[in-house]
Write a protein that holds these residues in place. Structure first.
Motif, PDB file in Angstrom:
ATOM      1  N   GLU A 136       0.834  -1.206   0.000  1.00 50.02           N
ATOM      2  CA  GLU A 136       0.000   0.000   0.000  1.00 50.02           C
ATOM      3  C   GLU A 136       0.869   1.256   0.000  1.00 50.02           C
ATOM      4  N   ASN A 137       1.903   1.272   0.843  1.00 46.04           N
ATOM      5  CA  ASN A 137       2.765   2.447   0.907  1.00 46.04           C
ATOM      6  C   ASN A 137       3.630   2.581  -0.334  1.00 46.04           C
ATOM      7  N   GLU A 138       3.995   1.454  -0.937  1.00 43.31           N
ATOM      8  CA  GLU A 138       4.769   1.504  -2.178  1.00 43.31           C
ATOM      9  C   GLU A 138       3.942   2.133  -3.297  1.00 43.31           C
ATOM     10  N   ASN A 139       2.646   1.776  -3.350  1.00 41.47           N
ATOM     11  CA  ASN A 139       1.767   2.344  -4.372  1.00 41.47           C
ATOM     12  C   ASN A 139       1.566   3.838  -4.163  1.00 41.47           C
ATOM     13  N   ARG A 140       1.473   4.248  -2.901  1.00 38.10           N
ATOM     14  CA  ARG A 140       1.276   5.673  -2.613  1.00 38.10           C
ATOM     15  C   ARG A 140       2.584   6.453  -2.731  1.00 38.10           C
ATOM     16  N   GLY A 141       3.721   5.757  -2.579  1.00 39.67           N
ATOM     17  CA  GLY A 141       5.026   6.397  -2.718  1.00 39.67           C
ATOM     18  C   GLY A 141       5.357   7.362  -1.604  1.00 39.67           C
ATOM     19  N   ASP A 142       4.844   7.140  -0.397  1.00 39.99           N
ATOM     20  CA  ASP A 142       5.101   8.079   0.683  1.00 39.99           C
ATOM     21  C   ASP A 142       5.961   7.486   1.801  1.00 39.99           C
ATOM     22  N   LEU A 143       6.609   6.357   1.554  1.00 39.27           N
ATOM     23  CA  LEU A 143       7.582   5.818   2.494  1.00 39.27           C
ATOM     24  C   LEU A 143       8.977   6.257   2.072  1.00 39.27           C
ATOM     25  N   SER A 144       9.828   6.585   3.029  1.00 41.89           N
ATOM     26  CA  SER A 144      11.216   6.895   2.698  1.00 41.89           C
ATOM     27  C   SER A 144      11.943   5.610   2.313  1.00 41.89           C
ATOM     28  N   TRP A 145      13.096   5.791   1.684  1.00 45.80           N
ATOM     29  CA  TRP A 145      13.859   4.622   1.221  1.00 45.80           C
ATOM     30  C   TRP A 145      14.261   3.720   2.386  1.00 45.80           C
ATOM     31  N   ILE A 146      14.729   4.315   3.469  1.00 46.22           N
ATOM     32  CA  ILE A 146      15.195   3.478   4.581  1.00 46.22           C
ATOM     33  C   ILE A 146      14.028   2.784   5.259  1.00 46.22           C
ATOM     34  N   GLU A 147      12.834   3.400   5.269  1.00 49.96           N
ATOM     35  CA  GLU A 147      11.657   2.726   5.828  1.00 49.96           C
ATOM     36  C   GLU A 147      11.279   1.509   4.990  1.00 49.96           C
ATOM     37  N   LYS A 148      11.389   1.641   3.677  1.00 50.42           N
ATOM     38  CA  LYS A 148      11.126   0.494   2.809  1.00 50.42           C
ATOM     39  C   LYS A 148      12.151  -0.615   3.061  1.00 50.42           C
ATOM     40  N   CYS A 149      13.404  -0.216   3.224  1.00 49.66           N
ATOM     41  CA  CYS A 149      14.460  -1.211   3.459  1.00 49.66           C
ATOM     42  C   CYS A 149      14.223  -1.964   4.763  1.00 49.66           C
ATOM     43  N   LEU A 150      13.921  -1.231   5.831  1.00 50.51           N
ATOM     44  CA  LEU A 150      13.686  -1.874   7.125  1.00 50.51           C
ATOM     45  C   LEU A 150      12.435  -2.737   7.085  1.00 50.51           C
ATOM     46  N   GLY A 151      11.397  -2.265   6.363  1.00 51.85           N
ATOM     47  CA  GLY A 151      10.184  -3.065   6.242  1.00 51.85           C
ATOM     48  C   GLY A 151      10.436  -4.359   5.483  1.00 51.85           C
ATOM     49  N   LEU A 152      11.215  -4.280   4.405  1.00 45.48           N
ATOM     50  CA  LEU A 152      11.544  -5.486   3.647  1.00 45.48           C
ATOM     51  C   LEU A 152      12.357  -6.461   4.494  1.00 45.48           C
ATOM     52  N   GLN A 153      13.308  -5.937   5.256  1.00 44.86           N
ATOM     53  CA  GLN A 153      14.117  -6.816   6.108  1.00 44.86           C
ATOM     54  C   GLN A 153      13.243  -7.524   7.142  1.00 44.86           C
ATOM     55  N   GLU A 154      12.287  -6.803   7.728  1.00 47.42           N
ATOM     56  CA  GLU A 154      11.403  -7.424   8.714  1.00 47.42           C
ATOM     57  C   GLU A 154      10.497  -8.468   8.056  1.00 47.42           C
ATOM     58  N   LEU A 155      10.007  -8.178   6.842  1.00 49.75           N
ATOM     59  CA  LEU A 155       9.195  -9.156   6.118  1.00 49.75           C
ATOM     60  C   LEU A 155      10.010 -10.416   5.821  1.00 49.75           C
ATOM     61  N   LYS A 156      11.250 -10.239   5.397  1.00 49.12           N
ATOM     62  CA  LYS A 156      12.117 -11.384   5.093  1.00 49.12           C
ATOM     63  C   LYS A 156      12.329 -12.241   6.340  1.00 49.12           C
ATOM     64  N   GLN A 157      12.606 -11.581   7.458  1.00 47.17           N
ATOM     65  CA  GLN A 157      12.816 -12.337   8.697  1.00 47.17           C
ATOM     66  C   GLN A 157      11.548 -13.075   9.125  1.00 47.17           C
TER      67      GLN A 157
END
Length: 634
Positions: A136-157
């Motif tokens: 949802e946030n990727e579609n809206r484009g309102d997450l910062s790059w580091i927030e996306k990175c941390l979110g992806l890392q948490e999803l992976k874990q």
């Protein structure tokens, strides 16, 4: 027989009798639906998602709040419910809208903010909920790059914990797509690289909103710098991470989301120069070439010579580089007579003092008398001439030994006619002999604006390269007592080419590309003094170029153009590069003002004046080299 009907009183009595006793606890609220459907909820029924990847306030918060205040909630949030939880939870984004509804209800008490419609979706898994928020946030484009990175890392874990196994990047892409989160492998690779190598070093800058383009540029610089580090083979690859962190952490600040890349590049080159103990020019050449070729998607292996050629020479890997800086000895002959002469010559090729020279002379003369023979007169005469030349050179070195050594970086003289050299050397030699030790030291001090450090190893290598290219290295301590421009390391800081000689150019730096690199750095230094191309500037009017004189000009920004000094310097750089002058900036009289011949207001300081003259000399040499290449090609 007909059935007797109950009277009204009897019916009333029946209705007033108590019903059966309830044997279970009453239900206070309905359970979650079993399928996707629309529901009506209140603020007390819903809570935000507690693992929301957003850590910073939504940059569109005020805009969204104004819209909800004016027109109400247009987009119903999506809710879900964890097993065992008695509250609904935001799913697939909507935490900002829930926060705004709570705030508006507290401000106004309006029921429309308290009770609202939502869409319920049954719970799937924790990973599915996390993927929904990221999507949802990727579609809206309102997450910062580091927030996306941390979110992806948490999803992976979370995915690896649920499956009890690790996933590759390709597998992660497939699983995320199955959960509704579309992302490509290249994106994942850059995110994980950011967390591993950039997040520990630049946390404040990343949290301030450093975006993907800046991160990609940082990755390119780190990979190119690492490649040079590994190629030099001076220190282990494992030591690079610490050197990178020490250098780059100096640029981490809260108030920036863009790095000052010109200064970053200077610092990285300075780090490589210090750690690898090699000269700046081949490092700069390798770094800029790697960055350029990767941007053009060239094969680095196919263009190996273009990238590593100068560095190979610096590291002594190029074919034909001698292992020592001393002159080679004559080839030995089988007869004892020649062996004796060779050994005697060996003693005078590398003398340590004037006394040794005298002793060597006596030994040589004695051996000459013992050998005799008219057939060897020519060879002995040649050896006498060689010995005389060595004596003169050693005497000069002995005179220089009384001068305190000053660290420097010098450049080789441009070839002159033998008659000019002879006349100049005679005149200068007489002047030098007339100076006392105190006067020599004072002359060196007067001609040194700021000492330039040069290690002994680098100095030996520089002298070897100069001789290898057919020239002779300049000794600043020896030549300063004659006539040589000011030594200066520059007031602007950073690894800028020091100027110890305006006129001469070492032969190993005569390639057009190397000349353009130096010219561009001098132009950058002049621009910084004039008020543009400074660290932190968004606009750099002086851009490096692989054509022309080595730089090209962009217009000054509105803020930069407010300075008369900046306008004058821009005009001066434009005239040197052969570009059209700006019609609204000062005319040609600016040259006199900048050089201090008709005004002191904007006159260049001495150290920049030396750089300006040096820059002019390099431009002229560059034009000569380009013309020579064109003639050779034709």
């Amino acid at each position: 027989m007909s059935k007797k009907h109950m009277s009204q009183n009897e019916i009333l009595q029946k209705l007033q009798q108590p019903g059966p006793t309830l044997k279970s606890q009453p239900v206070k609220s309905l359970g979650a639906p079993l399928r996707e459907m629309g529901i009506e909820v209140t603020l007390n029924d819903v809570r935000p998602y507690d693992r929301n990847p957003r850590s910073q306030r939504n940059p569109k918060y005020d805009e969204i709040k104004a819209s909800i205040r004016a027109a109400g909630l247009k987009h119903a949030p999506v809710l879900t419910q964890r097993p065992g939880d008695d509250l609904y939870m935001i799913s697939d984004g909507g935490n900002t809208r829930l926060e705004i509804l709570t705030e508006l209800y507290a401000e106004t008490g309006d029921e429309k903010y308290y009770r609202f419609h939502a869409i319920f979706r049954p719970w799937i898994s924790e990973a599915a909920a996390m993927a929904g928020h990221l999507s949802e946030n990727e579609n809206r484009g309102d997450l910062s790059w580091i927030e996306k990175c941390l979110g992806l890392q948490e999803l992976k874990q979370e995915l690896e914990q649920e499956a009890d196994q690790s996933f590759s990047q390709r597998e992660l892409v497939s699983i995320a797509q199955g959960l509704g989160y579309t992302i490509n492998q290249s994106h994942i690779s850059k995110m994980l690289y950011t967390l591993e190598h950039l997040w520990p070093t630049l946390p404040l800058t990343l949290q301030s909103g450093m975006g993907k383009p800046q991160v990609e540029k940082a990755i390119r610089y780190r990979e190119a710098t690492l490649q040079i580090w590994v190629y030099c083979e001076v220190k282990p690859k494992e030591d690079f991470a610490g050197a990178w962190h020490t250098t780059m952490s100096q640029f981490d600040r809260e108030d920036q989301d863009v790095l000052p890349w010109s200064i970053v590049e200077d610092r990285l080159l300075g780090m490589l120069e210090a750690e690898m103990q090699v000269h700046l020019a081949p490092l700069d050449h390798a770094l800029s070439t790697i960055l350029e070729y990767r941007q053009r998607r060239y094969s680095l292996e196919e263009h190996r010579d273009q990238i590593w050629g100068p560095l190979d020479v610096e590291l002594g890997r190029a074919e034909g580089i001698p292992r020592t800086t001393y002159p080679p000895l004559p080839e030995a002959k089988p007869d004892s007579t020649d062996s004796t002469k060779t050994a005697t010559l060996q003693q005078v090729v590398e003398p340590q003092s004037a006394q040794e020279v005298g002793d060597s002379t006596l030994s040589f003369q004695a051996s000459e008398k013992d050998q005799g023979g008219d057939s060897e007169n020519d060879e002995l005469a040649a050896l006498r001439r060689k010995l005389a030349e060595l004596q003169e050179e050693n005497a000069s070195l002995v005179e220089q030994a009384v001068v305190p050594p000053t660290s420097m970086i010098s450049e080789v003289s441009v070839p002159r006619s033998s008659e000019q050299d002879s006349n100049d050397n005679d005149a200068e030699g007489d002047a030098v002999l007339s100076l006392s030790d105190e006067e020599r030291q004072q002359r060196i001090a007067d001609q040194t604006l700021s000492p330039v450090h040069e290690s002994e190893g680098h100095r030996n290598l520089r002298e070897m390269l100069a001789r290898q290219e057919g020239g002779e290295p300049i000794n600043f301590e020896a030549n300063a007592v004659r006539s040589i421009p000011l030594m200066s390391d520059g007031p602007e800081g950073g690894p800028v080419y020091p100027v110890t000689d305006i006129w001469t150019v070492e032969p190993q730096y005569l390639a057009p590309r190397d000349l353009r690199v130096q010219i561009n750095q001098f132009a950058q230094g002049l621009a910084r003094w004039a008020g543009f191309c400074k660290p932190g500037d968004e606009l750099y009017p002086v851009q490096p170029s692989n054509t022309g004189v080595g730089y090209q000009l962009e217009p000054l920004s509105d803020e930069q153009s407010q300075s008369p000094r900046a306008q004058k310097m821009w005009q001066l750089l434009a005239s040197l590069a052969g570009e059209p002058l700006h019609p609204m900036y000062p005319d040609a009289s600016l040259i006199g003002e900048l050089l201090g011949t008709n005004s002191d207001e904007d006159a260049l300081p001495d150290e920049l004046l030396v750089r300006f003259y040096r820059m002019v000399r390099l431009v002229r040499v560059l034009r000569e080299e380009i013309k020579r290449d064109e003639e050779d090609a034709s």
